[in-house]
Enzyme design. Structure first.
Site, PDB file in Angstrom:
ATOM      1  N   LYS A 152     -67.521 -44.072  44.623  1.00 30.37           N
ATOM      2  CA  LYS A 152     -66.965 -43.072  45.723  1.00 30.37           C
ATOM      3  C   LYS A 152     -66.420 -41.897  45.130  1.00 30.37           C
ATOM      4  CE  LYS A 152     -62.642 -45.488  45.356  1.00 30.37           C
ATOM      5  NZ  LYS A 152     -61.689 -46.663  45.730  1.00 30.37           N
ATOM      6  N   ARG A 183     -53.357 -51.254  54.162  1.00 28.54           N
ATOM      7  CA  ARG A 183     -54.200 -49.961  53.897  1.00 28.54           C
ATOM      8  C   ARG A 183     -55.412 -50.257  55.012  1.00 28.54           C
ATOM      9  NH1 ARG A 183     -56.228 -47.397  48.426  1.00 28.54           N
ATOM     10  NH2 ARG A 183     -57.916 -48.925  48.783  1.00 28.54           N
ATOM     11  N   TYR A 234     -49.969 -14.418  34.660  1.00 26.43           N
ATOM     12  CA  TYR A 234     -49.241 -14.076  35.754  1.00 26.43           C
ATOM     13  C   TYR A 234     -47.761 -14.474  35.449  1.00 26.43           C
ATOM     14  CZ  TYR A 234     -53.453 -13.516  38.698  1.00 26.43           C
ATOM     15  OH  TYR A 234     -54.524 -13.154  39.163  1.00 26.43           O
ATOM     16  N   MET A 242     -56.626 -18.858  37.955  1.00 25.77           N
ATOM     17  CA  MET A 242     -57.714 -19.791  38.581  1.00 25.77           C
ATOM     18  C   MET A 242     -58.856 -19.953  37.726  1.00 25.77           C
ATOM     19  SD  MET A 242     -59.508 -18.719  42.145  1.00 25.77           S
ATOM     20  CE  MET A 242     -58.165 -18.635  43.240  1.00 25.77           C
TER      21      MET A 242
HETATM   22  C1  LIG Z   1     -61.536 -47.579  44.805  1.00 34.90           C
HETATM   23  C2  LIG Z   1     -61.490 -48.975  45.218  1.00 34.90           C
HETATM   24  C3  LIG Z   1     -61.988 -49.868  44.005  1.00 34.90           C
HETATM   25  C4  LIG Z   1     -62.097 -49.413  42.697  1.00 34.90           C
HETATM   26  O1  LIG Z   1     -60.976 -49.279  42.383  1.00 34.90           O
HETATM   27  P1  LIG Z   1     -60.412 -48.959  40.600  1.00 34.90           P
HETATM   28  O2  LIG Z   1     -58.670 -49.145  40.481  1.00 34.90           O
HETATM   29  O3  LIG Z   1     -60.791 -47.370  40.530  1.00 34.90           O
HETATM   30  O4  LIG Z   1     -60.852 -49.718  39.746  1.00 34.90           O
HETATM   31  C5  LIG Z   1     -62.155 -51.253  44.384  1.00 34.90           C
HETATM   32  N1  LIG Z   1     -62.177 -51.602  45.679  1.00 34.90           N
HETATM   33  C6  LIG Z   1     -61.712 -50.778  46.632  1.00 34.90           C
HETATM   34  C7  LIG Z   1     -61.512 -51.480  48.076  1.00 34.90           C
HETATM   35  C8  LIG Z   1     -61.463 -49.516  46.526  1.00 34.90           C
HETATM   36  O5  LIG Z   1     -60.721 -48.643  47.469  1.00 34.90           O
END
Ligand SMILES: *Cc1c(COP(=O)(O)O)cnc(C)c1O
Length: 347
Positions: A39, A133, A249, A297
């Site tokens: 992701k 969550r 700055y 920046m």
């Molecule tokens: C992002 C995520 C992972 C990976 O977690 P890490 O701590 O980066 O290894 C695994 N499972 C779910 C549901 C996630 O959202």
């Protein structure tokens, strides 16, 4: 347009380390298979840069958060190997999943209904065991909607796997009691840190993300996990400061004696945030060049007293060993990766 000239900042990736990290996590997962969380553009390092390496190392199950992330991953692996963690939030999501073949992770009874309405069956199912969550509450899994799903991977997510707290064992126990209640092909609980908690957390499939990309969420992973991301930037101007002159700055640095400084082509727009602040430095090999004044920046100024031979065009490294970088910058290891800006990746 003609090709752009060579850039003055770049993100060097150690693909052997990336492949080695996946293999190490797969080994640590014991008889379970390691997937890969890809992701957020492989945690900021780039799908096109990382996915082929992870696939060729042996990963067969990939996790994204959004439906918008599927197409980029599907350039490298079959859509059936991609699970979408946010699940079908709208009928359009469910229809897209049916059309492209990426697998939804069902997170609520509403999502189960939406998926079944779209004619879906095969899916993954997330059950919440305490992180609060995404995911169904354990009390909901007797619902007939859940019974109508064809669950490939039954999963839950650990809240505190990077800490030694009772909650890990509590979530493990809760997950175990749920497994017999929902027919499934595979069970999956552990993220990167969860893999290091022990084999009993691995089940059939683990879901490492951070540690693939060089993050060390628990000290026990420091041995097998190697740094993957190496951001680098070039010096684009040298300056000789006189005593009393200020830098940047708000003039927060004042030279107390004549000194040589270098203007470096990286700034907060590239993810080099001001939280690196006081005590921050760039590296010339092992030599630390302290930051002078505020990060801009597109630029930052460093003290070249320790490396007087450096010239315009010479490259410096960001200190991106993630556990140390997190301590120095007050950013999490996750944030340090995902803030890296797009200009770094155009090289
Ligand atoms: C992002 C995520 C992972 C990976 O977690 P890490 O701590 O980066 O290894 C695994 N499972 C779910 C549901 C996630 O959202």
């Amino acid at each position: 347009m003609p090709d752009a000239p060579p850039p003055t900042l770049r993100l060097r990736l150690d693909r052997e380390a990336l492949a080695g990290n996946w293999r190490a996590l797969d080994n640590l997962s014991g008889s379970a298979e390691a997937g890969a969380a890809v992701k957020a553009d492989c945690y900021g390092l780039g799908i096109d840069a990382c996915l082929p390496t992870l696939r060729d190392a042996g990963a067969k199950q990939f996790f994204v958060a959004h439906w918008s992330e599927v197409a980029a991953v599907a350039r490298h692996v079959p859509p059936a190997q991609i699970s979408v963690l946010h699940g079908p939030l709208t009928p359009a999501d469910a229809a897209y999943s049916k059309a492209c073949g990426a697998v939804p992770v069902i997170n609520s009874l509403e999502q189960a209904q939406r998926w079944l309405d779209a004619g879906g069956r095969r899916c993954d199912l997330m059950i919440d065991t305490g992180i609060n969550r995404l995911g169904l509450a354990p009390a909901e899994i007797g619902d007939p909607l859940v019974g109508a799903l064809e669950v490939n991977t039954l999963m839950s997510h650990l809240a505190c796997a990077d800490e030694d707290v009772d909650m890990n064992a509590r979530q493990l126990a809760a997950f175990r009691t749920l497994l017999p209640l929902v027919p499934h092909q595979r069970a999956s609980l552990a993220n990167s840190a969860g893999i290091a908690l022990g084999r009993e957390y691995a089940f059939d499939l683990t879901r490492p993300g951070l540690a693939l990309y060089g993050g060390v969420p628990r000290d026990d992973l420091a041995g097998p996990i190697r740094q993957v991301a190496f951001p680098e930037a070039a010096i684009i101007q040298l300056r000789d400061l006189e005593a009393g002159q200020t830098v940047g700055y708000n003039a927060t640095f004042t030279a107390d004696a004549p000194m040589r400084a270098g203007v470096v082509s990286i700034g907060y727009a590239d993810g080099f945030l001001r939280s690196w602040g006081k005590g921050g430095y760039l590296l010339n090999g092992d030599i630390r060049l302290r930051l002078l004044g505020k990060i801009s920046m597109d630029m930052v100024v460093v003290d070249l007293t320790m490396a007087p031979g450096l010239r315009e065009g010479d490259w410096l490294s960001l200190p991106y060993s993630l556990p140390d970088a997190a301590r120095q910058s007050a950013l999490s290891q996750y944030e340090l990766l995902t803030v890296l800006g797009s200009r770094l990746k155009q090289a």
